[in-house]
Design a protein around this motif. Sequence first.
Motif, PDB file in Angstrom:
ATOM      1  N   SER C  41       7.751   1.624  -6.547  1.00 49.97           N
ATOM      2  CA  SER C  41       7.122   0.589  -5.726  1.00 49.97           C
ATOM      3  C   SER C  41       8.160  -0.114  -4.858  1.00 49.97           C
ATOM      4  O   SER C  41       9.257  -0.424  -5.313  1.00 49.97           O
ATOM      5  CB  SER C  41       6.451  -0.419  -6.660  1.00 49.97           C
ATOM      6  OG  SER C  41       5.543  -1.174  -5.930  1.00 49.97           O
ATOM      7  N   SER C  46       4.690   3.242   2.129  1.00 49.99           N
ATOM      8  CA  SER C  46       3.650   2.751   3.040  1.00 49.99           C
ATOM      9  C   SER C  46       4.241   2.460   4.407  1.00 49.99           C
ATOM     10  O   SER C  46       3.657   2.796   5.434  1.00 49.99           O
ATOM     11  CB  SER C  46       3.022   1.476   2.480  1.00 49.99           C
ATOM     12  OG  SER C  46       2.405   1.734   1.255  1.00 49.99           O
ATOM     13  N   THR C  47       5.393   1.851   4.380  1.00 50.44           N
ATOM     14  CA  THR C  47       6.055   1.539   5.642  1.00 50.44           C
ATOM     15  C   THR C  47       6.270   2.817   6.446  1.00 50.44           C
ATOM     16  O   THR C  47       6.044   2.858   7.647  1.00 50.44           O
ATOM     17  CB  THR C  47       7.393   0.848   5.363  1.00 50.44           C
ATOM     18  OG1 THR C  47       7.163  -0.283   4.540  1.00 50.44           O
ATOM     19  CG2 THR C  47       8.060   0.419   6.654  1.00 50.44           C
TER      20      THR C  47
HETATM   21  N1  LIG Z   1       5.287  -7.012   6.585  1.00 50.38           N
HETATM   22  C1  LIG Z   1       6.410  -6.985   5.875  1.00 50.38           C
HETATM   23  N2  LIG Z   1       7.349  -7.925   6.074  1.00 50.38           N
HETATM   24  C2  LIG Z   1       8.498  -7.924   5.374  1.00 50.38           C
HETATM   25  N3  LIG Z   1       8.807  -6.999   4.449  1.00 50.38           N
HETATM   26  C3  LIG Z   1       7.908  -6.024   4.206  1.00 50.38           C
HETATM   27  C4  LIG Z   1       6.671  -5.978   4.899  1.00 50.38           C
HETATM   28  N4  LIG Z   1       5.991  -4.901   4.443  1.00 50.38           N
HETATM   29  C5  LIG Z   1       6.756  -4.342   3.512  1.00 50.38           C
HETATM   30  N5  LIG Z   1       7.910  -5.004   3.366  1.00 50.38           N
HETATM   31  C6  LIG Z   1       9.003  -4.657   2.474  1.00 50.38           C
HETATM   32  O1  LIG Z   1       9.411  -3.351   2.767  1.00 50.38           O
HETATM   33  C7  LIG Z   1       9.677  -2.659   1.571  1.00 50.38           C
HETATM   34  C8  LIG Z   1       8.828  -1.409   1.517  1.00 50.38           C
HETATM   35  O2  LIG Z   1       7.489  -1.771   1.374  1.00 50.38           O
HETATM   36  P1  LIG Z   1       6.330  -0.709   1.271  1.00 50.38           P
HETATM   37  O3  LIG Z   1       5.054  -1.405   1.300  1.00 50.38           O
HETATM   38  O4  LIG Z   1       6.560   0.334   2.282  1.00 50.38           O
HETATM   39  O5  LIG Z   1       6.586  -0.094  -0.193  1.00 50.38           O
HETATM   40  P2  LIG Z   1       5.790   1.053  -0.919  1.00 50.38           P
HETATM   41  O6  LIG Z   1       6.769   2.112  -1.185  1.00 50.38           O
HETATM   42  O7  LIG Z   1       4.576   1.380  -0.189  1.00 50.38           O
HETATM   43  O8  LIG Z   1       5.436   0.333  -2.292  1.00 50.38           O
HETATM   44  P3  LIG Z   1       4.115   0.497  -3.175  1.00 50.38           P
HETATM   45  O9  LIG Z   1       4.258   1.738  -3.915  1.00 50.38           O
HETATM   46  O10 LIG Z   1       4.171  -0.697  -4.082  1.00 50.38           O
HETATM   47  O11 LIG Z   1       2.945   0.458  -2.248  1.00 50.38           O
HETATM   48  C9  LIG Z   1       9.388  -3.597   0.418  1.00 50.38           C
HETATM   49  O12 LIG Z   1      10.603  -4.151  -0.023  1.00 50.38           O
HETATM   50  C10 LIG Z   1       8.526  -4.647   1.032  1.00 50.38           C
HETATM   51  O13 LIG Z   1       8.767  -5.888   0.407  1.00 50.38           O
END
Ligand SMILES: Nc1ncnc2c1ncn2[C@@H]1O[C@H](COP(=O)(O)OP(=O)(O)OP(=O)(O)O)[C@@H](O)[C@H]1O
Lengths: 299, 303, 253
Positions: C41, C46-47
């Motif tokens: 996580s 997602s990003t």
């Molecule tokens: N809008 C935002 N503003 C600032 N930081 C963000 C934003 N969206 C995501 N982040 C940060 O970017 C990083 C990656 O987030 P992301 O949502 O891509 O993770 P993920 O791999 O999809 O996690 P998960 O499995 O929990 O969905 C995280 O540290 C998150 O806190």
Amino acid sequence: MKKIFPIALISLLVAVAVFGAGCTSSTSGSTLQLAGSTSVQPDAQALAQAYMANNSGVTVNVAGGGTAAGITAVGTGTAQIGTASANLTASEMAQYPNLRPYPICVDGIAIIVNPQNTAVTNLTLTQVMNIYTGNITNWNQVGGSNVKINVVNREQGSGTRDGIQKIVLKGGNFSTGGITQSSTGAVKSYVAGDPNSIGYIATNALDTSVKAININNVAPTYANLADGTYVIERYLLYVTNGPPTGLAASFLNYTLSSAGQAILKAQGEVSLNDVPGYVPPTTTTTTTTATTTTTATTT
Amino acid sequence: MVVTFNRAVRTLRRSGTRDAGERFIQLILLVCAVSSIFAIFLIIVFVFSQGVPFLAEAGLGFLTTSVWLPADSFAAGTWGIFPIILGSLIVTLGAVAIGAPLGIACAVFLAEIAPPAVRRLLVPSVSALAGVPSVVYGFFALLVIVPWIRGQFGGFGTSILACWIILSVMILPTIISVSTDAVRAVPREYKEGSLAMGATRWQTIRSVLIPAASSGIMASVILGMGRAIGETMAVLLVAGNSVTIPGSIFAPVSTLTATIALEMGYATGAHQQALFAMGVVLFVFILILTGLANLASRRRVTF
Amino acid sequence: MSGEIEISVKNLNLWFGNFQALKNVNIDIPKNAVTALIGPSGCGKSTFIKTLDRMNDLVDNVKFTGEVIYKGRNILNSDTDVVALRKEIGMVFQKPNPFPKSIFDNVAYGPRVHGIRDKKALNEIVERSLKGAAIWDEVKDRLNESALRLSGGQQQRLCIARLLAVEPDVLLMDEPASALDPIATSKIEDLIYELKKEYTIIIVTHNMQQAARVSSHTAFFFLGELVEYASTIDLFERPREKKTEDYVTGKFG
Ligand SMILES: Nc1ncnc2c1ncn2[C@@H]1O[C@H](COP(=O)(O)OP(=O)(O)OP(=O)(O)O)[C@@H](O)[C@H]1O
Ligand SMILES: [Mg+2]
């Protein structure tokens, strides 16, 4: 819902406070309450101030509300003196048979137009009547330019409106084509802004923002009001329920005294002393019986 | 209100074991609640007790005839408030017709489009707009809008149009703030879902956000309408207050509230009762509006 | 790695304000195949997929460098028509997000915003899309009912149908089954299996078995970096990196 609650609470508190204050002040013997005509209000206020300066410990409150409200107030005992810019109506007399009117001064009503309206400087009383009943609707019918006349009225119940209806319209109906403004000031500022308008205000409210029209070639000057050649004028009245007593009688006496009349004159009213044939009442007795004969004519 | 009351009573009964301080505060709150209900109730009873007998006596003609001479010292009172009712409706509906689209557009802008800096500037301004006393709006309209209308279109200037302009501005804060909340309350997922399918921002706003916020927006419009119909001071100054059926939007009108305010000071006897009867008519209007507002905000979000 | 490349990502860096969420990511996404993204996580999965349809643009202070080549163009360029791009690269979200409209209107939404008004054409598209998302039989008699009355699994398939209706080339799926029960999940997986014949699919998942079942390639992200990218079998059975091995064997994450 959530918001109603504090608002209601506050209004309740305010109501309690106001009622409380009202109770204490009206039970005190050294307070005189006047209420009524907004035309009389500034005059009465000036008189009250001078009177209170001479009589320490006495409070004279002057409220507005209009002639009718003043009559009700004095009829029901809310006020000791009602002020009126119109004679008592038959129905008011029927409702409060003991009411007594006391004229305090002569007040003129000026017919006003915008200063830009240079073409019209004089109207006959009949022309003014026809303008207000809607029979004359264009300035060119009375020597002005070819534009519609914008007629400005006061609201129903206004003493000034009532005066115009009596003196100018001879009891006829106002046309519904005009607009209604809620105070002398509002009429004046409207007329000051509209070159095609006509309105009416008390003569003591005249200033350079508007132009007073001569009626039957007579200007609303002090002398013309005093001798009655300017015809749109009426007596301003104090009204008491039964013969005045105590503070009310004293205040009436003061108003009719030369000092009181001087104050009224300074306010722009016509002193009764300048009215030919007026006999000042004796001011030594407390139950003044003013010459009610002078109230008979208002034209 | 009744629900709150019942809940308060129940809470009071249950609170036997709680400490006295808390019970005391609850008691005070209960007294406040009861007295506020009582005050509102009293006002309603008073207005109706004054107005309804007159309505009953004057009959339907009071509502349907057009000559209003309540305080004429030369004629018996003539009571016909049809032009006044009409004036209230025209003025209110027109103001809402102008103010609602503007307000909703502003709300969408604030909730969706405005950059944060602009939002930080505009939101307090809108609240400030709500705090301006209505007499100030009225005075402004009298000095600026009325002469402008007179210059452009002739006539008095004090007119339906002047009322529309100033009232539509006055109801904006209500519509904007309630609608903004409604639009912001739309789940983010709807917007993302729409954008992710290649909808433009405008298509998303029009086809998803506004429909999803429609019950809140509807409520805001009806609240605004309530403000418009109840507004007195500003209307009094710019309406012209003539009791005739207006021939155009440049003609003067009178409204229920302005007429009551204008004449209440002088009114006695039957005239006064007639004004209370107008109050009853106004009350019924507002009741209908509030009912509609409740319906609109309770409606399920489906379309 | 065989077959055509649909999307080619080069030196992608992305920041939210001062926080770097993606660090020099390089990856080639194969056409008409399923690529799974895994990782703990917060690692940036997602990003990453939101970069591919420029949904990150909705975030206020986002900035990025590098290239995402799709159909011969770098979609990260500022002159990209993101509306047209999102029509071609569609997205399914973690939480089913049908609009509060009828089932029919949900599916017809996309075609309508893209200008299709003809009732008959819309009917055909809706039916085809719902069939494509394997939900037609369940909803064909209640097309005018609110979509919000469907179960979570049905809602998610409806969202896929809604996406298919705009005929995209690429489907981005961000944990599409994480809010669903096992039966609904397996229906989605079957659907993904069907869809890959026609679509390029990128799926984010926390479920290792799911990645193994549905994808041909898997990418492992960690702290914003793409640690390892290989065929799914290789990545799960012969990971090159220690971190990958630890993650897929459940030692952390
Ligand atoms: N809008 C935002 N503003 C600032 N930081 C963000 C934003 N969206 C995501 N982040 C940060 O970017 C990083 C990656 O987030 P992301 O949502 O891509 O993770 P993920 O791999 O999809 O996690 P998960 O499995 O929990 O969905 C995280 O540290 C998150 O806190
Ligand atoms: Mg995620």
